[in-house]
Design a protein around this motif. Structure first.
Motif, PDB file in Angstrom:
ATOM      1  N   LEU A  53      -0.337   6.307  -1.912  1.00  0.00           N
ATOM      2  CA  LEU A  53       0.875   5.509  -1.574  1.00  0.00           C
ATOM      3  C   LEU A  53       1.774   6.370  -2.389  1.00  0.00           C
ATOM      4  N   ASP A  98      -4.331  -0.980  -6.971  1.00  0.00           N
ATOM      5  CA  ASP A  98      -3.279  -0.346  -7.337  1.00  0.00           C
ATOM      6  C   ASP A  98      -2.278  -0.680  -6.929  1.00  0.00           C
ATOM      7  N   ASP A  99      -1.035  -0.729  -6.678  1.00  0.00           N
ATOM      8  CA  ASP A  99       0.196  -1.325  -7.126  1.00  0.00           C
ATOM      9  C   ASP A  99       0.826  -1.225  -5.384  1.00  0.00           C
ATOM     10  N   PRO A 100       0.783  -2.186  -4.512  1.00  0.00           N
ATOM     11  CA  PRO A 100       1.468  -2.105  -3.249  1.00  0.00           C
ATOM     12  C   PRO A 100       1.975  -0.820  -2.556  1.00  0.00           C
ATOM     13  N   ALA A 101       2.455  -0.275  -1.330  1.00  0.00           N
ATOM     14  CA  ALA A 101       3.134   0.934  -1.635  1.00  0.00           C
ATOM     15  C   ALA A 101       4.422   0.421  -0.973  1.00  0.00           C
ATOM     16  N   THR A 102       4.571  -0.834  -1.529  1.00  0.00           N
ATOM     17  CA  THR A 102       5.817  -1.544  -0.814  1.00  0.00           C
ATOM     18  C   THR A 102       6.766  -1.586  -2.233  1.00  0.00           C
ATOM     19  N   ARG A 104       5.997  -3.142  -5.543  1.00  0.00           N
ATOM     20  CA  ARG A 104       5.577  -4.986  -6.901  1.00  0.00           C
ATOM     21  C   ARG A 104       6.618  -5.664  -7.092  1.00  0.00           C
ATOM     22  N   ASP A 110       4.416   1.324  -7.438  1.00  0.00           N
ATOM     23  CA  ASP A 110       3.982   1.441  -5.848  1.00  0.00           C
ATOM     24  C   ASP A 110       3.400   2.218  -6.156  1.00  0.00           C
ATOM     25  N   HIS A 117      -8.739   0.669  -4.962  1.00  0.00           N
ATOM     26  CA  HIS A 117      -7.087   0.284  -4.012  1.00  0.00           C
ATOM     27  C   HIS A 117      -7.161  -0.603  -3.391  1.00  0.00           C
ATOM     28  N   ILE A 118      -5.938  -1.112  -2.671  1.00  0.00           N
ATOM     29  CA  ILE A 118      -4.973  -2.150  -3.330  1.00  0.00           C
ATOM     30  C   ILE A 118      -5.898  -3.286  -1.605  1.00  0.00           C
ATOM     31  N   ASP A 119      -6.999  -2.472  -0.874  1.00  0.00           N
ATOM     32  CA  ASP A 119      -7.467  -3.032  -0.383  1.00  0.00           C
ATOM     33  C   ASP A 119      -8.814  -3.598  -0.662  1.00  0.00           C
TER      34      ASP A 119
END
Length: 153
Positions: A53, A98-102, A104, A110, A117-119
């Protein structure tokens, strides 16, 4: 300071958020003495580079640990120091995922603050260390000396 004094008669404890490597126990103690209330660190977390990230937005922006092993060790150091303070009665990790890489919405955070993890894949090293550390907290806290007026009632 006025806000702390104004709320003290109406609350059971004072919440502080901290995103430093270690808790500022001096500041926490000052707040405790000023209000006569115990302290809860209601938000803290650490990030790591191996999360894939950006870690460029958020309270620990651009200050990640090198990997999840160091992140887990930081958790233990932070919590053990908190637990050894008699006026601290709790803490809360920020956050589950986690926050999204793009980034929140609405602030673009991010970062790798999550236990997963986000998934939804668990950070095994971190959660194993948390389990081990959290199991010791009650004993660490029990060994602290209670000198506060709050606890002497």
């Amino acid at each position: 300071a006025r806000a702390l004094l104004a709320c003290a008669p109406y609350v059971d404890w004072i919440d502080q958020h901290m995103y430093s490597d270690l808790p500022d126990v001096g500041s926490l103690f000052e707040i405790h003495q000023f209000t006569g209330k115990p302290i809860v660190v209601g938000e803290f977390s650490f990030t790591a580079l191996d999360s894939n990230l950006p870690n460029t937005r958020g309270a620990r922006a651009n200050h990640p640990y090198v990997n999840q092993t160091a992140r887990a060790a930081a958790f233990t150091a932070f919590v053990e120091l908190l637990a050894s303070q008699n006026f601290v009665v709790g803490y809360h990790w920020w956050q589950w995922a986690d926050d999204p890489a793009t980034g929140r919405w609405p602030d673009g955070e991010d970062s790798n603050y999550g236990l997963v993890h986000i998934d939804d894949d668990e950070y095994d090293l971190l959660t194993a260390e948390m389990t081990k550390t959290n199991a010791m907290v009650q004993q660490i806290h029990a060994n602290s000396t209670f000198t506060s007026q709050f606890f002497d009632t």
